[in-house]
Design a protein around this motif. Structure first.
Motif, PDB file in Angstrom:
ATOM      1  N   ALA A  56       0.728  -1.103   0.016  1.00 25.88           N
ATOM      2  CA  ALA A  56       0.228   0.077  -0.029  1.00 25.88           C
ATOM      3  C   ALA A  56       0.930   1.068  -0.228  1.00 25.88           C
ATOM      4  O   ALA A  56       0.500   2.545  -0.259  1.00 25.88           O
ATOM      5  N   ARG A  57       2.125   1.053   0.818  1.00 24.00           N
ATOM      6  CA  ARG A  57       3.165   2.315   0.297  1.00 24.00           C
ATOM      7  C   ARG A  57       2.898   2.946  -0.766  1.00 24.00           C
ATOM      8  O   ARG A  57       3.668   4.520  -0.977  1.00 24.00           O
ATOM      9  N   LEU A  58       3.274   2.496  -1.462  1.00 29.39           N
ATOM     10  CA  LEU A  58       3.402   2.071  -3.222  1.00 29.39           C
ATOM     11  C   LEU A  58       2.551   3.321  -3.326  1.00 29.39           C
ATOM     12  O   LEU A  58       2.136   4.579  -4.171  1.00 29.39           O
ATOM     13  N   PHE A  59       1.512   2.519  -3.225  1.00 28.68           N
ATOM     14  CA  PHE A  59       0.052   3.362  -3.746  1.00 28.68           C
ATOM     15  C   PHE A  59      -0.403   5.028  -3.172  1.00 28.68           C
ATOM     16  O   PHE A  59      -0.527   6.284  -3.867  1.00 28.68           O
ATOM     17  N   VAL A  60      -0.747   4.939  -1.509  1.00 31.77           N
ATOM     18  CA  VAL A  60      -0.094   6.206  -1.323  1.00 31.77           C
ATOM     19  C   VAL A  60       0.765   7.022  -2.093  1.00 31.77           C
ATOM     20  O   VAL A  60       0.717   8.331  -1.581  1.00 31.77           O
ATOM     21  N   GLU A  61       2.328   6.692  -1.890  1.00 32.89           N
ATOM     22  CA  GLU A  61       3.094   7.885  -2.782  1.00 32.89           C
ATOM     23  C   GLU A  61       2.709   8.062  -3.665  1.00 32.89           C
ATOM     24  O   GLU A  61       3.095   9.384  -4.438  1.00 32.89           O
ATOM     25  N   SER A  62       2.034   7.111  -4.956  1.00 30.37           N
ATOM     26  CA  SER A  62       2.093   8.011  -5.732  1.00 30.37           C
ATOM     27  C   SER A  62       0.475   8.767  -5.575  1.00 30.37           C
ATOM     28  O   SER A  62      -0.704   8.758  -6.670  1.00 30.37           O
ATOM     29  N   GLY A  63      -0.395   9.006  -4.249  1.00 31.15           N
ATOM     30  CA  GLY A  63      -1.296  10.407  -4.522  1.00 31.15           C
ATOM     31  C   GLY A  63      -2.756   9.522  -4.386  1.00 31.15           C
ATOM     32  O   GLY A  63      -4.112   9.971  -4.952  1.00 31.15           O
ATOM     33  N   MET A  64      -2.868   8.164  -4.321  1.00 35.51           N
ATOM     34  CA  MET A  64      -3.859   7.743  -3.856  1.00 35.51           C
ATOM     35  C   MET A  64      -4.666   7.444  -2.710  1.00 35.51           C
ATOM     36  O   MET A  64      -3.727   7.210  -1.481  1.00 35.51           O
ATOM     37  N   ASP A  65      -5.841   7.217  -2.597  1.00 36.53           N
ATOM     38  CA  ASP A  65      -6.594   7.082  -1.301  1.00 36.53           C
ATOM     39  C   ASP A  65      -6.727   5.979  -1.480  1.00 36.53           C
ATOM     40  O   ASP A  65      -8.005   5.606  -1.476  1.00 36.53           O
ATOM     41  N   VAL A  66      -6.294   5.520  -0.148  1.00 36.75           N
ATOM     42  CA  VAL A  66      -6.428   3.984  -0.005  1.00 36.75           C
ATOM     43  C   VAL A  66      -6.568   3.115   1.383  1.00 36.75           C
ATOM     44  O   VAL A  66      -6.627   4.443   2.450  1.00 36.75           O
ATOM     45  N   THR A  67      -7.647   2.013   1.346  1.00 38.88           N
ATOM     46  CA  THR A  67      -7.973   1.450   2.570  1.00 38.88           C
ATOM     47  C   THR A  67      -7.372   0.650   2.282  1.00 38.88           C
ATOM     48  O   THR A  67      -7.779  -0.502   1.254  1.00 38.88           O
ATOM     49  N   GLY A  68      -7.354  -0.285   3.159  1.00 35.74           N
ATOM     50  CA  GLY A  68      -7.691  -1.456   3.595  1.00 35.74           C
ATOM     51  C   GLY A  68      -8.739  -2.682   4.072  1.00 35.74           C
ATOM     52  O   GLY A  68      -8.872  -1.832   5.240  1.00 35.74           O
ATOM     53  N   ILE A  69      -8.572  -4.085   4.793  1.00 31.40           N
ATOM     54  CA  ILE A  69      -8.528  -4.752   4.807  1.00 31.40           C
ATOM     55  C   ILE A  69      -7.194  -5.721   5.371  1.00 31.40           C
ATOM     56  O   ILE A  69      -7.304  -5.947   4.986  1.00 31.40           O
ATOM     57  N   GLU A  70      -7.759  -5.873   6.910  1.00 34.62           N
ATOM     58  CA  GLU A  70      -6.798  -6.939   7.472  1.00 34.62           C
ATOM     59  C   GLU A  70      -7.469  -7.720   8.522  1.00 34.62           C
ATOM     60  O   GLU A  70      -8.093  -7.035   9.549  1.00 34.62           O
ATOM     61  N   ILE A  71      -7.630  -8.319   8.773  1.00 32.34           N
ATOM     62  CA  ILE A  71      -7.468  -9.525  10.073  1.00 32.34           C
ATOM     63  C   ILE A  71      -6.130  -9.981  11.471  1.00 32.34           C
ATOM     64  O   ILE A  71      -7.331  -9.519  12.241  1.00 32.34           O
ATOM     65  N   SER A  72      -5.855  -9.409  11.270  1.00 34.68           N
ATOM     66  CA  SER A  72      -4.246  -8.959  12.119  1.00 34.68           C
ATOM     67  C   SER A  72      -4.093  -8.005  12.855  1.00 34.68           C
ATOM     68  O   SER A  72      -3.661  -6.395  11.685  1.00 34.68           O
TER      69      SER A  72
END
Length: 212
Positions: A56-72
């Motif tokens: 996700a770091r790459l997407f954030v650095e490219s100016g994207m609005d990032v949402t994730g899903i994570e079980i841990s």
């Protein structure tokens, strides 16, 4: 699920014991996905199975609005430590999607769907497609039957094996990809090398598809 793959305890133990186990260099698939997303313009990206955010770091650095899903919860805490409020992360299993009613311009699901059984794989594909904005792309990466680990471990179904002390893996070929993704805007299939041979699957939702 019929394994530990999607249970919090399995991943809590892994992240507690190994921390940032994959480092912070993005997967080759994430680099390729980032290029594709940028061609359509930075937008909203959903990352099911975001882990501690190394891709996700790459997407954030490219100016994207990032949402994730994570079980841990441990992985989420690590992601928050590294990224602060740059990432929005829902705590839960991808098998419980959707977590919101948003539509996303890009969806990136790396090395996750092959951990699921057949009904769960079908649900994940359908759930992601429903959250893809018209004209958007979703990308899945899956382990290939050409991997050296194919056929190893305890057989638990066609092309599916229990390996590595309890990890269940479904190995894909192109026929299996077409069978599972053809109803979800399948656009292309390409081999890609990660730590093992993978397939890079691209789907696109037509601009005129406004169904929910």
């Amino acid at each position: 699920m019929d394994s530990q793959n999607d249970k919090p305890g399995f991943w809590e133990s892994a992240f507690n014991e190994k921390g940032e186990m994959w480092g912070f260099a993005p997967a080759n698939s994430a680099v390729r996905a980032n290029d594709l997303f940028l061609k359509q313009g930075p937008g909203k990206v959903l990352v099911p199975g975001i882990g501690y955010g190394r891709n996700a770091r790459l997407f954030v650095e490219s100016g994207m609005d990032v949402t994730g899903i994570e079980i841990s919860e441990t992985a989420i805490a690590m992601a928050k430590k590294h990224f602060g409020e740059a990432l929005k992360i829902y705590h839960g299993s991808v098998t419980d999607m959707p977590f919101d009613a948003d539509l996303y311009d890009g969806i990136f699901c790396h090395a996750l769907i092959h951990l699921l059984d057949a009904p769960e794989r079908a649900k994940l594909i359908a759930d992601c497609y429903r959250q893809m904005a018209p004209g958007g792309h979703m990308i899945f990466t899956v382990i290939s039957k050409t991997a050296a680990t194919y056929g190893k471990g305890r057989p638990i179904g066609p092309d599916r094996y229990e390996q590595f002390g309890g990890v269940n893996l479904f190995f894909y070929d192109e026929d299996a990809i077409v069978a599972e993704f053809s109803g979800a805007g399948l656009l292309s299939i390409a081999p890609i090398s990660e730590n093992q041979p993978f397939f890079f699957i691209v789907c696109r939702r037509p601009l005129n598809d406004i169904t929910s």
